[in-house]
Design a protein around this motif. Structure first.
Motif, short mmCIF file in Angstrom:
data_model
loop_
_atom_site.label_atom_id
_atom_site.label_comp_id
_atom_site.label_asym_id
_atom_site.label_seq_id
_atom_site.Cartn_x
_atom_site.Cartn_y
_atom_site.Cartn_z
N ASP A 79 0.81 -1.23 0.00
CA ASP A 79 0.00 0.00 0.00
C ASP A 79 0.84 1.27 0.00
OD1 ASP A 79 0.96 0.05 2.57
OD2 ASP A 79 -1.00 -0.17 3.54
N GLY A 80 2.18 1.14 -0.12
CA GLY A 80 3.04 2.31 -0.25
C GLY A 80 3.65 2.82 1.05
N ARG A 81 3.33 2.20 2.17
CA ARG A 81 3.89 2.64 3.45
C ARG A 81 5.27 2.02 3.67
NH1 ARG A 81 0.68 0.85 7.96
NH2 ARG A 81 0.02 -0.83 6.60
N LEU A 82 6.14 2.75 4.34
CA LEU A 82 7.47 2.27 4.70
C LEU A 82 7.42 1.85 6.17
CD1 LEU A 82 10.47 2.02 3.81
CD2 LEU A 82 10.80 4.27 4.81
N VAL A 83 7.78 0.58 6.45
CA VAL A 83 7.75 0.09 7.83
C VAL A 83 9.04 -0.65 8.15
CG1 VAL A 83 5.23 -0.15 7.83
CG2 VAL A 83 6.65 -2.11 7.22
N TRP A 84 9.33 -0.78 9.44
CA TRP A 84 10.44 -1.60 9.87
C TRP A 84 10.28 -1.90 11.35
CZ3 TRP A 84 15.49 0.44 11.94
CH2 TRP A 84 15.37 1.73 12.42
N LEU A 85 11.04 -2.89 11.84
CA LEU A 85 10.98 -3.37 13.21
C LEU A 85 9.56 -3.80 13.61
CD1 LEU A 85 13.36 -0.83 14.96
CD2 LEU A 85 13.89 -3.09 14.04
N GLN A 86 8.92 -4.51 12.70
CA GLN A 86 7.61 -5.10 12.98
C GLN A 86 7.41 -6.31 12.07
OE1 GLN A 86 5.09 -1.71 11.99
NE2 GLN A 86 4.20 -2.88 10.33
N TRP A 87 6.43 -7.14 12.40
CA TRP A 87 6.15 -8.33 11.60
C TRP A 87 5.39 -7.95 10.34
CZ3 TRP A 87 8.41 -12.82 12.51
CH2 TRP A 87 8.92 -13.04 13.78
N LEU A 101 22.35 -9.75 -5.30
CA LEU A 101 22.75 -11.06 -4.80
C LEU A 101 21.57 -11.85 -4.25
CD1 LEU A 101 26.01 -10.09 -2.93
CD2 LEU A 101 25.78 -11.11 -5.20
N GLY A 102 20.39 -11.27 -4.24
CA GLY A 102 19.23 -11.95 -3.69
C GLY A 102 18.01 -11.80 -4.55
N VAL A 103 16.94 -12.39 -4.12
CA VAL A 103 15.67 -12.33 -4.83
C VAL A 103 14.89 -11.12 -4.35
CG1 VAL A 103 13.50 -13.58 -5.18
CG2 VAL A 103 15.63 -14.84 -5.02
N SER A 104 14.14 -10.47 -5.22
CA SER A 104 13.31 -9.35 -4.79
C SER A 104 12.04 -9.90 -4.14
CB SER A 104 12.98 -8.44 -5.96
OG SER A 104 12.30 -9.15 -6.96
N PHE A 105 11.50 -9.16 -3.19
CA PHE A 105 10.35 -9.61 -2.43
C PHE A 105 9.23 -8.58 -2.46
CE2 PHE A 105 13.85 -11.94 -0.49
CZ PHE A 105 13.32 -13.22 -0.43
N GLU A 106 8.01 -9.05 -2.22
CA GLU A 106 6.84 -8.21 -2.01
C GLU A 106 6.49 -8.31 -0.53
OE1 GLU A 106 3.76 -9.80 -4.45
OE2 GLU A 106 4.79 -9.32 -6.31
N TYR A 107 6.00 -7.22 0.04
CA TYR A 107 5.66 -7.18 1.47
C TYR A 107 4.24 -6.67 1.64
CZ TYR A 107 10.73 -7.39 1.84
OH TYR A 107 12.04 -7.75 1.71
N ARG A 108 3.57 -7.17 2.68
CA ARG A 108 2.25 -6.66 3.06
C ARG A 108 2.16 -6.71 4.57
NH1 ARG A 108 -1.93 -11.59 1.51
NH2 ARG A 108 -1.24 -12.97 3.18
N GLU A 109 1.24 -5.93 5.10
CA GLU A 109 1.03 -5.89 6.53
C GLU A 109 0.43 -7.22 6.99
OE1 GLU A 109 -1.09 -2.97 9.80
OE2 GLU A 109 -1.64 -2.80 7.70
N CYS A 110 0.90 -7.72 8.13
CA CYS A 110 0.29 -8.93 8.68
C CYS A 110 -0.62 -8.51 9.83
CB CYS A 110 1.34 -9.93 9.14
SG CYS A 110 2.29 -9.44 10.56
N PHE A 111 -1.70 -9.23 9.97
CA PHE A 111 -2.71 -8.84 10.96
C PHE A 111 -2.68 -9.71 12.21
CE2 PHE A 111 -4.21 -7.38 6.84
CZ PHE A 111 -4.36 -6.05 7.11
N THR A 112 -1.95 -10.83 12.17
CA THR A 112 -1.80 -11.68 13.35
C THR A 112 -0.32 -11.95 13.56
OG1 THR A 112 -2.01 -13.68 12.03
CG2 THR A 112 -4.03 -12.80 12.99
N LEU A 113 0.09 -11.96 14.81
CA LEU A 113 1.48 -12.23 15.13
C LEU A 113 1.75 -13.73 15.10
CD1 LEU A 113 2.05 -9.72 18.04
CD2 LEU A 113 2.76 -9.51 15.66
N PRO A 114 2.99 -14.14 14.83
CA PRO A 114 3.30 -15.57 14.81
C PRO A 114 3.16 -16.18 16.19
CG PRO A 114 5.28 -14.26 14.58
CD PRO A 114 4.12 -13.30 14.52
N GLN A 115 2.78 -17.45 16.23
CA GLN A 115 2.63 -18.17 17.49
C GLN A 115 4.00 -18.57 18.02
OE1 GLN A 115 -0.32 -18.49 18.97
NE2 GLN A 115 -1.22 -17.34 17.30
N THR A 116 4.23 -18.39 19.31
CA THR A 116 5.52 -18.78 19.90
C THR A 116 5.35 -19.97 20.79
OG1 THR A 116 5.24 -17.21 21.69
CG2 THR A 116 6.52 -16.50 19.77
#
Length: 73
Positions: A34-42, A58-73
């Protein structure tokens, strides 16, 4: 009469099978879909559509989107 899947249905099926979203911690700044710049979050990330054809730097390009649930620990 229409037989088979439409182009968009085929693309969604391909994406679900070969380009799944993965939970990832953005430890460096990334641009979301959606065009937002984020960091230090899931966020969710997956290989870019063009990643199957070429490698960026040296790497593959990626697409990012906001996640709405945190990973289970």
């Amino acid at each position: 009469m229409i037989f088979g899947l439409s182009h968009s249905q085929k693309r969604e099926k391909f994406n679900a099978q070969y380009r799944p979203w993965h939970r990832w911690f953005a430890w460096y700044p990334v641009w979301l879909e959606d065009g937002r710049l984020v960091w230090l979050q899931w966020v969710d990330r997956r290989a870019s559509h063009d990643a199957t054809y070429y490698v960026v730097g040296l790497g593959v390009s990626f697409e990012y989107r906001e996640c709405f649930t945190l990973p289970q620990t």
